[in-house]
Scaffold this active site. Structure first.
Site, PDB file in Angstrom:
ATOM      1  N   HIS A 143       4.919   0.378  -0.429  1.00  0.00           N
ATOM      2  CA  HIS A 143       5.691  -0.537   0.416  1.00  0.00           C
ATOM      3  C   HIS A 143       4.732  -1.602   0.936  1.00  0.00           C
ATOM      4  O   HIS A 143       3.536  -1.547   0.650  1.00  0.00           O
ATOM      5  CB  HIS A 143       6.351   0.222   1.581  1.00  0.00           C
ATOM      6  CG  HIS A 143       5.372   0.890   2.482  1.00  0.00           C
ATOM      7  ND1 HIS A 143       4.751   2.080   2.157  1.00  0.00           N
ATOM      8  CD2 HIS A 143       4.860   0.526   3.679  1.00  0.00           C
ATOM      9  CE1 HIS A 143       3.916   2.414   3.128  1.00  0.00           C
ATOM     10  NE2 HIS A 143       3.956   1.477   4.066  1.00  0.00           N
TER      11      HIS A 143
ATOM     12  N   HIS B  74       3.374  -4.587   4.085  1.00  0.00           N
ATOM     13  CA  HIS B  74       3.293  -5.018   5.480  1.00  0.00           C
ATOM     14  C   HIS B  74       2.740  -6.429   5.527  1.00  0.00           C
ATOM     15  O   HIS B  74       1.981  -6.831   4.639  1.00  0.00           O
ATOM     16  CB  HIS B  74       2.310  -4.160   6.297  1.00  0.00           C
ATOM     17  CG  HIS B  74       2.669  -2.723   6.396  1.00  0.00           C
ATOM     18  ND1 HIS B  74       3.649  -2.264   7.237  1.00  0.00           N
ATOM     19  CD2 HIS B  74       2.186  -1.634   5.759  1.00  0.00           C
ATOM     20  CE1 HIS B  74       3.740  -0.948   7.126  1.00  0.00           C
ATOM     21  NE2 HIS B  74       2.865  -0.540   6.228  1.00  0.00           N
TER      22      HIS B  74
ATOM     23  N   HIS C 120       0.844  -1.201   0.000  1.00  0.00           N
ATOM     24  CA  HIS C 120       0.000   0.000   0.000  1.00  0.00           C
ATOM     25  C   HIS C 120       0.870   1.238   0.000  1.00  0.00           C
ATOM     26  O   HIS C 120       2.081   1.168   0.181  1.00  0.00           O
ATOM     27  CB  HIS C 120      -0.954   0.005   1.217  1.00  0.00           C
ATOM     28  CG  HIS C 120      -0.360   0.577   2.469  1.00  0.00           C
ATOM     29  ND1 HIS C 120      -1.030   1.437   3.307  1.00  0.00           N
ATOM     30  CD2 HIS C 120       0.867   0.414   3.031  1.00  0.00           C
ATOM     31  CE1 HIS C 120      -0.258   1.772   4.332  1.00  0.00           C
ATOM     32  NE2 HIS C 120       0.897   1.166   4.194  1.00  0.00           N
TER      33      HIS C 120
ATOM     34  N   GLU D 182      -0.271  -2.899  11.927  1.00  0.00           N
ATOM     35  CA  GLU D 182       0.504  -2.611  10.718  1.00  0.00           C
ATOM     36  C   GLU D 182       1.940  -3.104  10.906  1.00  0.00           C
ATOM     37  O   GLU D 182       2.595  -3.529   9.965  1.00  0.00           O
ATOM     38  CB  GLU D 182       0.471  -1.109  10.431  1.00  0.00           C
ATOM     39  CG  GLU D 182       0.893  -0.763   9.030  1.00  0.00           C
ATOM     40  CD  GLU D 182       0.655   0.703   8.719  1.00  0.00           C
ATOM     41  OE1 GLU D 182      -0.344   1.001   8.057  1.00  0.00           O
ATOM     42  OE2 GLU D 182       1.475   1.531   9.147  1.00  0.00           O
TER      43      GLU D 182
ATOM     44  N   HIS E 209      -1.838 -10.721  -0.638  1.00  0.00           N
ATOM     45  CA  HIS E 209      -1.084 -10.429  -1.860  1.00  0.00           C
ATOM     46  C   HIS E 209      -1.831  -9.469  -2.785  1.00  0.00           C
ATOM     47  O   HIS E 209      -1.921  -9.676  -3.995  1.00  0.00           O
ATOM     48  CB  HIS E 209      -0.669 -11.725  -2.576  1.00  0.00           C
ATOM     49  CG  HIS E 209       0.435 -12.436  -1.854  1.00  0.00           C
ATOM     50  ND1 HIS E 209       0.251 -13.039  -0.641  1.00  0.00           N
ATOM     51  CD2 HIS E 209       1.747 -12.581  -2.149  1.00  0.00           C
ATOM     52  CE1 HIS E 209       1.390 -13.557  -0.221  1.00  0.00           C
ATOM     53  NE2 HIS E 209       2.321 -13.278  -1.112  1.00  0.00           N
TER      54      HIS E 209
ATOM     55  N   CYS F 211       5.750   6.906   3.968  1.00  0.00           N
ATOM     56  CA  CYS F 211       4.512   6.112   3.869  1.00  0.00           C
ATOM     57  C   CYS F 211       3.715   6.452   2.612  1.00  0.00           C
ATOM     58  O   CYS F 211       2.771   5.728   2.257  1.00  0.00           O
ATOM     59  CB  CYS F 211       3.635   6.307   5.097  1.00  0.00           C
ATOM     60  SG  CYS F 211       4.396   5.664   6.595  1.00  0.00           S
TER      61      CYS F 211
HETATM   62 ZN    ZN Z   1       2.501   1.254   5.455  1.00  0.00          ZN
END
Ligand code: ZN
Length: 129
Positions: free
Chosen positions: A29, A31, A16, A116, A76, A25
């Site tokens: 990237h 998580h 995201h 997160e 995914h 952010c």
């Molecule tokens: Zn993030």
């Protein structure tokens, strides 16, 4: 009053970025998100798979977001392509709550917690706390 509270946890991997965020952010990237859902009810219900009123709800109805993004979940995926709101942990928790409510009986109070990272998480409920 009799009260049952189901708890379930699951994880999914997703990419995201936070649109409009002035910092890292804002760049794409990933998580491994962890989600905890609690479902509280004062009565038991039937489900799609059990005709008698003996469960709060099916665990599998709480875990839909863990499935492959090709099957309606988030695993995914690029979250920005899956949800129509900002992809902050706050909005992800709210969105999972809203979509889970549609899958379960109406007499259940849900609380959704989204991690997160191991050390940063948010809880969402639509009840007063
Ligand atoms: Zn993030």
């Amino acid at each position: 009053m009799p009260t049952w509270t189901l708890h379930t946890e699951f994880k999914f991997d997703a990419a995201h970025f936070i649109d409009g965020y002035d910092g890292k952010c804002g760049r794409m990237h990933g998580h491994t998100y962890k989600v905890h859902i609690s479902a509280k009810s004062h009565e038991l219900n039937p489900s799609k798979y059990l005709k008698s009123a003996d469960m709060v709800c099916d665990f599998k109805e709480l875990k839909w977001a863990a499935s492959d993004s090709k099957k309606g979940g988030f695993d995914h995926s690029v979250l920005n392509e899956e949800i129509p709101v900002a992809t902050t942990a706050e909005r992800i928790a709210e969105y999972i709550h809203k979509e889970t409510v549609k899958r379960i009986p109406g007499n259940i109070e849900l609380k959704v917690t989204v991690w997160e990272t191991d050390t940063s998480w948010v809880e969402y409920t639509d009840q007063d706390v």
